[in-house]
Scaffold this motif. Structure first.
Motif, PDB file in Angstrom:
ATOM      1  N   TYR A  91       0.719  -1.361   0.034  1.00 56.26           N
ATOM      2  CA  TYR A  91       0.004  -0.265  -0.013  1.00 56.26           C
ATOM      3  C   TYR A  91       0.825   1.273  -0.014  1.00 56.26           C
ATOM      4  N   VAL A  92       1.974   1.170   0.773  1.00 57.15           N
ATOM      5  CA  VAL A  92       2.871   2.384   0.795  1.00 57.15           C
ATOM      6  C   VAL A  92       3.386   2.785  -0.348  1.00 57.15           C
ATOM      7  N   LEU A  93       3.698   1.545  -0.801  1.00 59.65           N
ATOM      8  CA  LEU A  93       4.497   1.923  -2.728  1.00 59.65           C
ATOM      9  C   LEU A  93       3.545   2.366  -3.476  1.00 59.65           C
ATOM     10  N   LEU A  94       2.188   1.911  -3.226  1.00 57.98           N
ATOM     11  CA  LEU A  94       1.025   2.550  -4.396  1.00 57.98           C
ATOM     12  C   LEU A  94       0.772   4.007  -3.939  1.00 57.98           C
ATOM     13  N   VAL A  95       0.841   4.234  -2.729  1.00 60.44           N
ATOM     14  CA  VAL A  95       0.892   5.686  -2.210  1.00 60.44           C
ATOM     15  C   VAL A  95       1.880   6.409  -2.714  1.00 60.44           C
ATOM     16  N   LEU A  96       3.098   5.916  -2.694  1.00 62.08           N
ATOM     17  CA  LEU A  96       4.292   6.712  -3.242  1.00 62.08           C
ATOM     18  C   LEU A  96       4.214   7.030  -4.616  1.00 62.08           C
ATOM     19  N   ILE A  97       3.776   6.088  -5.581  1.00 60.42           N
ATOM     20  CA  ILE A  97       3.556   6.212  -6.834  1.00 60.42           C
ATOM     21  C   ILE A  97       2.727   7.289  -7.524  1.00 60.42           C
ATOM     22  N   SER A  98       1.716   7.078  -6.239  1.00 60.60           N
ATOM     23  CA  SER A  98       0.313   8.195  -6.569  1.00 60.60           C
ATOM     24  C   SER A  98       0.805   9.676  -6.232  1.00 60.60           C
ATOM     25  N   PHE A  99       1.847   9.818  -5.550  1.00 58.54           N
ATOM     26  CA  PHE A  99       2.693  11.199  -5.260  1.00 58.54           C
ATOM     27  C   PHE A  99       3.134  11.703  -6.409  1.00 58.54           C
ATOM     28  N   ILE A 100       3.315  11.099  -7.366  1.00 54.76           N
ATOM     29  CA  ILE A 100       3.930  11.497  -8.875  1.00 54.76           C
ATOM     30  C   ILE A 100       2.578  12.403  -9.488  1.00 54.76           C
ATOM     31  N   PHE A 101       1.600  12.154  -9.528  1.00 57.08           N
ATOM     32  CA  PHE A 101       0.492  12.740  -9.894  1.00 57.08           C
ATOM     33  C   PHE A 101      -0.133  13.596  -9.077  1.00 57.08           C
ATOM     34  N   VAL A 102      -0.046  13.391  -7.456  1.00 57.89           N
ATOM     35  CA  VAL A 102      -0.672  14.362  -6.916  1.00 57.89           C
ATOM     36  C   VAL A 102       0.566  15.079  -6.016  1.00 57.89           C
ATOM     37  N   GLU A 103       0.597  16.697  -6.176  1.00 59.41           N
ATOM     38  CA  GLU A 103       1.608  17.302  -5.895  1.00 59.41           C
ATOM     39  C   GLU A 103       1.246  18.173  -4.434  1.00 59.41           C
ATOM     40  N   GLU A 104      -0.107  18.495  -4.493  1.00 60.88           N
ATOM     41  CA  GLU A 104      -0.427  19.181  -3.356  1.00 60.88           C
ATOM     42  C   GLU A 104      -0.438  18.375  -1.870  1.00 60.88           C
TER      43      GLU A 104
END
Length: 206
Positions: A91-104
């Protein structure tokens, strides 16, 4: 390739492992169908009637017996912790990947928290599929050498596995009494095991 007569067996006699013995030597040991025997390549001892060559040598018939060795509460808890560790890591890896698209920053926090229930859902689905598989166990259970079976020690169906894991809600509420009940049960079953007619067994150790 090693022939049957060259294989060496360890036999439990009066509670103590003795040997090694070759196959023909076993005839003189007054071995019973329930005598514990081990040979190279086996992870644990088995009863004599479970080995085909001994059935042929000594005239035993295979006897299907119910499990007698059950996983303790701490073994089950450790297996669950291991499973949650790997699922949380994913789950943490997925969240970190999502941060590529979510900057705020605020949105990142919301994304991180909003997905937390997915861990429990993933655990429910994964545990059910894994426990109904031919391994009969999740990664955590396999590392601890325990597995889920029916009351006869056989593999459970996928529907039964889903029902068992869904019934864990009753073991959790109230105050985890369904899990604590395993200390009072000879087969160390929790409420969800009783409901699903399942056992969590461990390898026999001598």
């Amino acid at each position: 390739m090693e022939s049957k007569n060259e294989i060496e067996y360890t036999v439990v006699i009066n509670g103590k492992p003795e040997g090694p013995y070759q196959l023909e030597q076993l005839k003189s040991l007054n071995i019973l169908p329930g005598t514990f025997i081990r040979k190279p390549g086996m992870d644990d001892y088995k009863e004599a009637h479970e080995l085909q060559e001994l059935r042929e040598l000594l005239g035993f018939t295979f006897q299907k017996t119910a499990p007698q060795y059950f996983a303790s509460f701490d073994q089950r808890l450790l297996a669950s912790v291991i499973d949650y560790f790997f699922l949380t890591l994913g789950y943490v890896l997925l969240v970190l990947i999502s941060f590529i698209f979510v900057e705020e920053k605020t949105q990142r926090i919301m994304v991180s928290l909003a997905g937390l229930p997915l861990i429990s859902i993933a655990k429910f689905i994964y545990s059910s599929i894994a426990e109904a598989s031919d391994k009969q166990a999740t990664i955590g259970k396999r590392l601890i050498n325990i597995k889920v079976t029916d009351l006869g020690g056989n593999r459970i169906s996928l529907n039964n596995a889903y029902g068992r894991n869904a019934a864990k809600i009753l073991s959790v509420a109230p105050f985890f009494l369904g899990y604590l009940y395993s200390f009072l049960n000879k087969k160390q079953q929790c409420f969800h095991d009783l409901i699903a007619d399942t056992l969590v067994i461990k390898d026999r150790l001598i």
